[in-house]
Each structure stands twice: as C-alpha cells, then as structure tokens.
Design a protein around this motif. Structure first.
Motif, PDB file in Angstrom:
ATOM      1  N   GLY A  35      56.392 -82.197 -15.875  1.00 23.16           N
ATOM      2  CA  GLY A  35      56.660 -80.658 -16.301  1.00 23.16           C
ATOM      3  C   GLY A  35      57.435 -80.119 -15.278  1.00 23.16           C
ATOM      4  O   GLY A  35      57.458 -80.352 -14.141  1.00 23.16           O
ATOM      5  N   TRP A  36      57.950 -79.091 -15.716  1.00 19.97           N
ATOM      6  CA  TRP A  36      58.465 -77.850 -14.986  1.00 19.97           C
ATOM      7  C   TRP A  36      57.686 -76.781 -14.829  1.00 19.97           C
ATOM      8  O   TRP A  36      57.583 -76.092 -15.927  1.00 19.97           O
ATOM      9  N   LEU A  47      53.749 -72.583 -16.378  1.00 16.65           N
ATOM     10  CA  LEU A  47      54.466 -73.642 -17.184  1.00 16.65           C
ATOM     11  C   LEU A  47      55.739 -73.177 -17.769  1.00 16.65           C
ATOM     12  O   LEU A  47      55.730 -72.271 -18.414  1.00 16.65           O
ATOM     13  N   VAL A  48      56.879 -73.937 -17.447  1.00 17.83           N
ATOM     14  CA  VAL A  48      58.024 -73.547 -18.075  1.00 17.83           C
ATOM     15  C   VAL A  48      58.418 -74.507 -19.231  1.00 17.83           C
ATOM     16  O   VAL A  48      58.369 -74.274 -20.592  1.00 17.83           O
ATOM     17  N   ALA A  49      58.111 -75.831 -19.015  1.00 18.32           N
ATOM     18  CA  ALA A  49      58.399 -77.131 -20.048  1.00 18.32           C
ATOM     19  C   ALA A  49      57.779 -78.119 -19.585  1.00 18.32           C
ATOM     20  O   ALA A  49      57.535 -78.385 -18.424  1.00 18.32           O
ATOM     21  N   THR A  60      57.611 -82.710 -26.450  1.00 18.27           N
ATOM     22  CA  THR A  60      57.909 -81.581 -25.555  1.00 18.27           C
ATOM     23  C   THR A  60      57.342 -80.356 -25.646  1.00 18.27           C
ATOM     24  O   THR A  60      56.950 -79.935 -26.787  1.00 18.27           O
ATOM     25  N   ASN A  61      57.167 -79.671 -25.016  1.00 13.23           N
ATOM     26  CA  ASN A  61      56.400 -78.267 -25.017  1.00 13.23           C
ATOM     27  C   ASN A  61      57.136 -77.100 -24.152  1.00 13.23           C
ATOM     28  O   ASN A  61      57.618 -77.315 -22.933  1.00 13.23           O
ATOM     29  N   PHE A  70      66.245 -73.419 -22.718  1.00 12.79           N
ATOM     30  CA  PHE A  70      65.821 -74.571 -21.710  1.00 12.79           C
ATOM     31  C   PHE A  70      65.592 -75.756 -22.681  1.00 12.79           C
ATOM     32  O   PHE A  70      65.010 -75.806 -23.604  1.00 12.79           O
ATOM     33  N   THR A  71      66.041 -76.989 -22.049  1.00 13.52           N
ATOM     34  CA  THR A  71      65.590 -77.951 -22.553  1.00 13.52           C
ATOM     35  C   THR A  71      65.245 -79.128 -21.570  1.00 13.52           C
ATOM     36  O   THR A  71      66.099 -79.347 -20.411  1.00 13.52           O
ATOM     37  N   ILE A  72      63.895 -79.687 -21.570  1.00  6.90           N
ATOM     38  CA  ILE A  72      63.421 -80.580 -20.903  1.00  6.90           C
ATOM     39  C   ILE A  72      63.942 -81.931 -21.356  1.00  6.90           C
ATOM     40  O   ILE A  72      63.667 -82.431 -22.453  1.00  6.90           O
ATOM     41  N   SER A  73      63.901 -82.979 -20.584  1.00  5.63           N
ATOM     42  CA  SER A  73      64.310 -84.236 -20.911  1.00  5.63           C
ATOM     43  C   SER A  73      64.167 -85.487 -19.819  1.00  5.63           C
ATOM     44  O   SER A  73      63.722 -84.881 -18.730  1.00  5.63           O
ATOM     45  N   ARG A  74      63.846 -86.571 -20.058  1.00  6.58           N
ATOM     46  CA  ARG A  74      63.482 -87.527 -18.986  1.00  6.58           C
ATOM     47  C   ARG A  74      64.436 -89.078 -19.142  1.00  6.58           C
ATOM     48  O   ARG A  74      64.626 -89.133 -20.364  1.00  6.58           O
TER      49      ARG A  74
END
Length: 121
Positions: A35-36, A47-49, A60-61, A70-74
C-alpha cells in the motif's frame, strides 16, 4: 533484513504527474499486500491506495480523494510496487510512504522511509 525503498517524489505543478516506486527486499513479496499512505503537513497518515497479494488476486483499493487520478500496480517479478499519480492537486502534497503487510503468520507491517511530493505552482 526487510527494506522498502521509495523513490520518485519531487516538486510538480498542479495538473502534473509523478510515478512513485517502492522496491522491496528481504521479503517474500508474493505474500505481501502492498500500500501507499501519505501524511500531509500537520495531519494524520492516511491510506491512499492498496493492492493485495497474488494469492488474493492483486485487487486494488483507493481513497475517494484519489479515485480516477491515481493507479497502484505491482511487478511481482521485480518486487516493486508503483503509484502513478495524475492530475495532481496542491492537496496531494504530503510525504508518501510505502507499506508492506505480510498476510501469512507472523503477520506484520513494514514501512519505507517516505518520499516527499509537493504540488505547487
């Protein structure tokens, strides 16, 4: 030794974009939700994402304030999590922290040192 190392912060004008990276080492990345979070000046960390582990389907959340921007990825091969931030606003100014949460026993949380994001003209 567990390490989460953030990079990619900086100064950007309103409407601009940044991509944050968090490189993880010393962990079995597969079993970590990532998480970020961010902490604006004088405020609580929020919490951002977040993105779940492979075992939980990489779901994702997002905080309502960043949805659509915003887009979170891994990248599980590179043990890295990203946060792509578009249409940045002055209210996005904060120290951004990477978090890793182990989903198997012993459950535990790890934090990076933080990276500053400043949105200003």
């Amino acid at each position: 030794q567990v390490q989460l190392v953030e990079s990619g912060g900086g100064l950007v004008q309103p409407g601009g974009s940044l991509r944050l990276s968090c490189a993880a080492s010393g962990i079995s990345f597969t079993f970590f939700d990532m998480g970020w979070y961010r902490q604006p000046p004088g405020k609580e960390r929020e919490l951002v994402a977040s993105i779940s582990s492979i075992a939980k389907g990489d779901s994702t959340n997002y905080a309502d304030s960043v949805k659509g921007r915003f887009t979170i990825s891994r990248d599980n091969a590179e043990n890295t999590v990203y946060l792509r931030m578009n249409s940045l606003k002055p209210d996005d100014t904060a120290v951004y922290y990477c978090n890793g949460h182990r989903i198997i026993s012993p459950k535990s949380d790890y934090w990076g040192q933080g990276t500053q994001v400043t949105v200003s003209s």
